[in-house]
Design a protein around this motif. Structure first.
Motif, mmCIF file in Angstrom:
data_model
loop_
_atom_site.group_PDB
_atom_site.id
_atom_site.type_symbol
_atom_site.label_atom_id
_atom_site.label_comp_id
_atom_site.label_asym_id
_atom_site.label_seq_id
_atom_site.Cartn_x
_atom_site.Cartn_y
_atom_site.Cartn_z
ATOM 1 N N ASP A 46 -4.457 30.749 -7.000
ATOM 2 C CA ASP A 46 -3.111 31.197 -7.380
ATOM 3 C C ASP A 46 -2.575 30.455 -8.598
ATOM 4 O O ASP A 46 -1.464 30.734 -9.043
ATOM 5 C CB ASP A 46 -2.129 30.988 -6.221
ATOM 6 N N HIS A 47 -3.329 29.513 -9.123
ATOM 7 C CA HIS A 47 -2.861 28.660 -10.217
ATOM 8 C C HIS A 47 -3.792 28.765 -11.416
ATOM 9 O O HIS A 47 -4.992 28.958 -11.270
ATOM 10 C CB HIS A 47 -2.777 27.201 -9.745
ATOM 11 N N TYR A 48 -3.203 28.601 -12.601
ATOM 12 C CA TYR A 48 -3.980 28.586 -13.848
ATOM 13 C C TYR A 48 -4.221 27.146 -14.290
ATOM 14 O O TYR A 48 -3.374 26.266 -14.061
ATOM 15 C CB TYR A 48 -3.212 29.295 -14.971
ATOM 16 N N TYR A 49 -5.348 26.919 -14.921
ATOM 17 C CA TYR A 49 -5.574 25.633 -15.575
ATOM 18 C C TYR A 49 -4.529 25.451 -16.667
ATOM 19 O O TYR A 49 -4.147 26.407 -17.337
ATOM 20 C CB TYR A 49 -6.957 25.589 -16.239
ATOM 21 N N TYR A 50 -4.064 24.229 -16.831
ATOM 22 C CA TYR A 50 -3.171 23.865 -17.928
ATOM 23 C C TYR A 50 -3.898 22.802 -18.746
ATOM 24 O O TYR A 50 -4.207 21.720 -18.236
ATOM 25 C CB TYR A 50 -1.835 23.326 -17.389
ATOM 26 N N LYS A 51 -4.197 23.113 -19.998
ATOM 27 C CA LYS A 51 -4.917 22.220 -20.906
ATOM 28 C C LYS A 51 -6.216 21.690 -20.293
ATOM 29 O O LYS A 51 -6.701 20.628 -20.654
ATOM 30 C CB LYS A 51 -4.026 21.060 -21.367
ATOM 31 N N GLY A 52 -6.761 22.428 -19.353
ATOM 32 C CA GLY A 52 -8.049 22.079 -18.771
ATOM 33 C C GLY A 52 -8.033 20.881 -17.848
ATOM 34 O O GLY A 52 -9.086 20.427 -17.413
ATOM 35 N N CYS A 53 -6.834 20.362 -17.516
ATOM 36 C CA CYS A 53 -6.804 19.175 -16.662
ATOM 37 C C CYS A 53 -5.650 19.149 -15.668
ATOM 38 O O CYS A 53 -5.630 18.311 -14.769
ATOM 39 C CB CYS A 53 -6.790 17.906 -17.502
ATOM 40 N N ASN A 99 5.486 18.870 -14.592
ATOM 41 C CA ASN A 99 5.010 20.078 -13.936
ATOM 42 C C ASN A 99 4.768 21.182 -14.971
ATOM 43 O O ASN A 99 5.708 21.625 -15.619
ATOM 44 C CB ASN A 99 6.044 20.537 -12.904
ATOM 45 N N PRO A 100 3.533 21.647 -15.124
ATOM 46 C CA PRO A 100 3.266 22.776 -16.018
ATOM 47 C C PRO A 100 3.803 24.068 -15.398
ATOM 48 O O PRO A 100 3.235 24.570 -14.423
ATOM 49 C CB PRO A 100 1.740 22.821 -16.124
ATOM 50 N N VAL A 101 4.906 24.560 -15.907
ATOM 51 C CA VAL A 101 5.575 25.709 -15.303
ATOM 52 C C VAL A 101 5.100 27.002 -15.963
ATOM 53 O O VAL A 101 5.212 27.186 -17.173
ATOM 54 C CB VAL A 101 7.111 25.563 -15.420
ATOM 55 N N LEU A 102 4.588 27.878 -15.120
ATOM 56 C CA LEU A 102 4.138 29.197 -15.570
ATOM 57 C C LEU A 102 5.286 30.169 -15.368
ATOM 58 O O LEU A 102 5.714 30.403 -14.237
ATOM 59 C CB LEU A 102 2.915 29.629 -14.761
ATOM 60 N N ASN A 129 -8.194 31.175 -15.200
ATOM 61 C CA ASN A 129 -8.302 30.837 -16.610
ATOM 62 C C ASN A 129 -7.655 31.952 -17.410
ATOM 63 O O ASN A 129 -7.849 33.133 -17.108
ATOM 64 C CB ASN A 129 -9.784 30.712 -16.991
ATOM 65 N N SER A 130 -6.896 31.585 -18.430
ATOM 66 C CA SER A 130 -6.282 32.577 -19.303
ATOM 67 C C SER A 130 -7.067 32.668 -20.607
ATOM 68 O O SER A 130 -7.982 31.884 -20.841
ATOM 69 C CB SER A 130 -4.836 32.177 -19.597
ATOM 70 N N THR A 131 -6.669 33.605 -21.421
ATOM 71 C CA THR A 131 -7.332 33.792 -22.713
ATOM 72 C C THR A 131 -6.827 32.830 -23.774
ATOM 73 O O THR A 131 -7.446 32.692 -24.822
ATOM 74 C CB THR A 131 -7.119 35.237 -23.220
ATOM 75 N N ALA A 132 -5.677 32.187 -23.512
ATOM 76 C CA ALA A 132 -5.072 31.342 -24.549
ATOM 77 C C ALA A 132 -4.554 30.034 -23.978
ATOM 78 O O ALA A 132 -4.177 29.946 -22.815
ATOM 79 C CB ALA A 132 -3.921 32.095 -25.220
ATOM 80 N N MET A 133 -4.525 29.033 -24.835
ATOM 81 C CA MET A 133 -3.967 27.738 -24.475
ATOM 82 C C MET A 133 -2.463 27.883 -24.301
ATOM 83 O O MET A 133 -1.868 28.733 -24.932
ATOM 84 C CB MET A 133 -4.269 26.713 -25.567
#
Length: 180
Positions: A46-53, A99-102, A129-133
């Motif tokens: 249910d969560h996306y990677y944020y900056k890979g970490c 907190n990386p907020v989506l 994983n998304s297509t963009a940073m």
């Protein structure tokens, strides 16, 4: 297995000098630690990677997932540096939570471009994983090094909570816990 090889389902025997058995490696996020946010279990897909970490909407958690196509420690080094930059920023701004907020739907992309069985068996249990940073786990050391070492920590996506934060002290602060 036979004395000279492997007997196939078809009944045919495949001669072999050496047979190596595999254990069926399966990837696991965070060493299978069960995390909770605000008392609710974290379900990684249910969560996306944020900056890979880090991960969308999971506060104060950074994890190393190294490179599949290069040395694992390359990623460990730059994630460690980024995490120190983040902690130093939090200390300097008296914030307790990052907190990386989506806040929008993202276009999804395959997490890995690898067909290995151990990847394919685990893909439905891993974060998105998304297509963009910044919502992406890369397999590109040079790109990650630039992002994690040089991009601003306070990028507008990572929200900070604490006495001096714009979000305000004690208002909507998510709490991450490891479930027992």
């Amino acid at each position: 297995m036979t004395e000279n090889g492997i007997k196939l389902k078809s009944g045919e025997t495949l001669d072999a000098d050496i047979i190596v058995t595999a254990t069926g490696l399966k990837l696991a996020v965070a060493g299978k630690v069960a995390f909770e946010v605000d008392g609710k279990p974290v379900h990684w897909p249910d969560h996306y990677y944020y900056k890979g970490c880090m991960f969308s909407d999971i506060p104060n958690l950074a994890i190393v997932f190294g490179y599949l196509n290069a040395s694992w420690t390359l990623k460990a080094d730059i994630v460690s540096e980024y995490t120190c930059r983040l902690l130093n920023h939090m200390d300097a701004t008296s914030t307790r939570i990052a907190n990386p907020v989506l806040d929008k739907e993202l276009e999804r992309e395959d997490l890995f471009d690898f067909s290995s069985g151990y990847i394919q068996r685990s893909i439905d249990e891993l974060p998105r994983n998304s297509t963009a940073m910044p919502w992406k786990l890369n397999q590109d050391y040079l790109f990650d090094r630039k992002i994690l070492r040089h991009d601003p920590v306070d990028d507008g996506v990572l929200k900070f909570y604490g006495p001096n934060s714009q979000q305000g002290a004690g208002q909507g602060e998510p709490a991450l816990e490891a479930a027992e």
